[in-house]
Design an enzyme around this catalytic site. Structure first.
Site, PDB file in Angstrom:
ATOM      1  N   TYR A  16       0.839  -1.199   0.000  1.00 14.69           N
ATOM      2  CA  TYR A  16       0.000   0.000   0.000  1.00 14.69           C
ATOM      3  C   TYR A  16       0.876   1.252   0.000  1.00 14.69           C
ATOM      4  O   TYR A  16       0.621   2.204  -0.749  1.00 14.69           O
ATOM      5  CB  TYR A  16      -0.908   0.002   1.234  1.00 14.69           C
ATOM      6  CG  TYR A  16      -1.744   1.255   1.364  1.00 14.69           C
ATOM      7  CD1 TYR A  16      -2.887   1.440   0.596  1.00 14.69           C
ATOM      8  CD2 TYR A  16      -1.384   2.267   2.264  1.00 14.69           C
ATOM      9  CE1 TYR A  16      -3.649   2.593   0.705  1.00 14.69           C
ATOM     10  CE2 TYR A  16      -2.150   3.427   2.378  1.00 14.69           C
ATOM     11  CZ  TYR A  16      -3.276   3.579   1.600  1.00 14.69           C
ATOM     12  OH  TYR A  16      -4.021   4.726   1.715  1.00 14.69           O
ATOM     13  N   LYS A  69       1.055   4.457  -2.813  1.00 17.48           N
ATOM     14  CA  LYS A  69       0.921   5.879  -2.519  1.00 17.48           C
ATOM     15  C   LYS A  69       2.191   6.647  -2.872  1.00 17.48           C
ATOM     16  O   LYS A  69       2.126   7.794  -3.339  1.00 17.48           O
ATOM     17  CB  LYS A  69       0.549   6.078  -1.045  1.00 17.48           C
ATOM     18  CG  LYS A  69      -0.868   5.645  -0.719  1.00 17.48           C
ATOM     19  CD  LYS A  69      -1.892   6.395  -1.566  1.00 17.48           C
ATOM     20  CE  LYS A  69      -3.318   6.009  -1.240  1.00 17.48           C
ATOM     21  NZ  LYS A  69      -4.303   6.750  -2.065  1.00 17.48           N
TER      22      LYS A  69
END
Length: 285
Positions: free
Chosen positions: A147, A151
């Site tokens: 994750y 980002k």
């Protein structure tokens, strides 16, 4: 031409997108919210917000949305917020790459598809692209390697896109979000470490982590501050807001890279894993 239009992706119930569209509407913009076909939208429709179906992983879906929006707005778009996102929590060595590919398809390639299709409308309006990033893109947060990588990719793509679109008078703003009170974590609350993982000694800690309820900033407060930046004539490259962003920004500016190792080691009880690993290795010898 005085009417202004904002389009926000990922506006399912209880999330950042829902809060953002309500705030844009409060500021007087005509708002277009996108949702997956199975997501509830009654509350948004009751507030006279235009709700349209969108799957950001589908080029056909994005293209159909662009045609619809083009007709609705007369070919212009003042604000595009790339908010749709999903998370995947797992250790780096136990990662299911197919799940990571699916996450990148939403978190990174989704915004790319949106900008590819909607840039003519944004250029016509001299509009603003807003990418919803995260402190995870800067912090090596344990169990969040995939994750965090999505980002970080979004942040850097946004930075480069900002430079490229400046001559076309389109602004690009990246929001570095802290812990915001949404329901995104519940989608990973069922996750467990795989059998025979090297991290098995931390199985209970991992379960506590995916079921955690951290201190957060209310999403309506977040939306008010973010929308203010979105509507500014000269927004910053990055806007930091939400619980934990002050600490993260301070460490990012003045800290050395491995400072996070020392901060996160006790938070995630990594000493326990080292002791157990050494004990098991000693038994084998």
């Amino acid at each position: 031409m005085s009417e202004r239009y904002a389009l926000v992706t990922g506006c399912g119930p209880g999330g950042i997108g829902e809060a953002l569209v309500l705030e844009f509407q409060r500021r007087g913009l005509t708002v277009i919210a996108t949702l997956l076909p199975n997501e509830a939208r009654e509350e948004l429709e009751l507030n006279d917000i235009i709700c349209l179906d969108l799957d950001v992983t589908s080029e056909e879906s994005v293209q159909m949305l662009r045609k619809t929006v083009d007709k609705l707005t007369g070919g212009r778009l003042d604000v595009l917020v790339n908010n749709a996102g999903i998370c995947y929590t797992m250790t780096a060595i136990d990662t299911d790459v197919k799940k990571v590919q699916a996450m990148f398809d939403v978190n990174v390639f989704g915004p790319m598809r949106m900008v590819h299709e909607f840039h003519p409308l944004l250029i016509k309006a001299r509009g603003t692209i807003v990418n919803i990033g995260s402190v995870g893109g800067l912090v090596p947060y344990t169990y969040g390697s995939s994750y965090n990588a999505s980002k970080a990719a979004l942040h850097h793509w946004g930075d480069t896109t900002r430079v490229e679109l400046a001559p076309l008078e389109v602004k690009v703003l990246t929001i570095i979000s802290g812990n915001i009170g949404t329901n995104i974590l519940k989608h990973d609350a069922h996750r467990n470490l795989p059998p025979n993982s090297y991290y098995s000694p931390l199985a209970s800690e991992f379960q506590e982590h995916v079921r955690r309820k951290p201190k957060t900033t209310h999403r309506s407060t977040y939306a008010k501050n973010v929308v203010s930046q979105c509507l500014g004539t000269n927004p910053p490259a990055w806007f930091w807001f939400g619980e934990t962003t002050t600490l993260v920004r301070l460490v990012d500016v003045i800290g050395f890279r491995k400072l996070w190792d020392y901060i996160l080691w006790p938070v995630f009880n990594l000493g326990k894993l080292r002791r157990d690993t050494r004990a098991r290795m000693a038994e084998k010898t």
